[in-house]
Design a protein around this motif. Sequence first.
Motif, mmCIF file in Angstrom:
data_model
loop_
_atom_site.group_PDB
_atom_site.id
_atom_site.type_symbol
_atom_site.label_atom_id
_atom_site.label_comp_id
_atom_site.label_asym_id
_atom_site.label_seq_id
_atom_site.Cartn_x
_atom_site.Cartn_y
_atom_site.Cartn_z
ATOM 1 N N LYS A 28 11.448 -4.396 0.400
ATOM 2 C CA LYS A 28 11.054 -3.033 0.363
ATOM 3 C C LYS A 28 10.269 -2.759 0.776
ATOM 4 O O LYS A 28 9.459 -2.259 1.014
ATOM 5 N N GLU A 31 9.031 -3.581 4.046
ATOM 6 C CA GLU A 31 9.411 -1.820 4.578
ATOM 7 C C GLU A 31 8.057 -1.466 4.876
ATOM 8 O O GLU A 31 7.777 -0.452 5.401
ATOM 9 N N LYS A 32 8.163 -1.174 3.954
ATOM 10 C CA LYS A 32 7.264 -0.282 3.123
ATOM 11 C C LYS A 32 5.028 -0.136 3.295
ATOM 12 O O LYS A 32 4.251 0.281 3.730
#
Length: 209
Positions: A28, A31-32
């Motif tokens: 995550k 991805e961010k």
Amino acid sequence: VDWRAVRFVVARPTMMSKGTVIKDALSKWAEKKGQNPAEATEIGLYGQYPPIEKMDASLSTLVHCEKLSLSTNSIEKITNLNGLKKLRILSLGRNNIKGFGGLEAVADTLEQLWISYNLIERTKGVGVLKKLKVLYMSNNKVKEWDEFNKLTDLPLLEDLVFVGNPLQEKYSTDEEWREQATKRLSKLKKLDGIPIVKEDMDEEGGEES
């Protein structure tokens, strides 16, 4: 009252949510941020939902990480830091950690440890951190001077936050806490956010330069 509905709600099984694993939290984060965690120098995995419960082996991939934040989770033990050979700052505040075990893996590099709002009562193991300069460990469970005295094994410690521990609260109504703490840790430059002024240094050491 619709008793059928009540019976249904009561009989419904409780679903226990599993904690977030480090691997998923890193995915995550990547991805961010649009960054490869294995190449990053600073990584924040704080406040995960559901919270991280275990520092698992996925941390070993963070070979370039210099600052790692795992604060505001549900971690109970410090583990799997062996691969973080460049780690200088570790943030573990607001977890359920009970001790300093596991930090020997980063003893050669760690300069700052932020570990306030945990459940630490004993300071065994902290002495391996010979490079540590900053220790924020407010609002833990340390009650005895014997445990506080183990901080003298940190030769470079200069900034300590200890407010909110039972030991500090016991003496917080007068100057005794500050006097006793600085007497034991004579190299401190700042205690509980307040700079230490050694007014009698010249008297003890003379005016020689």
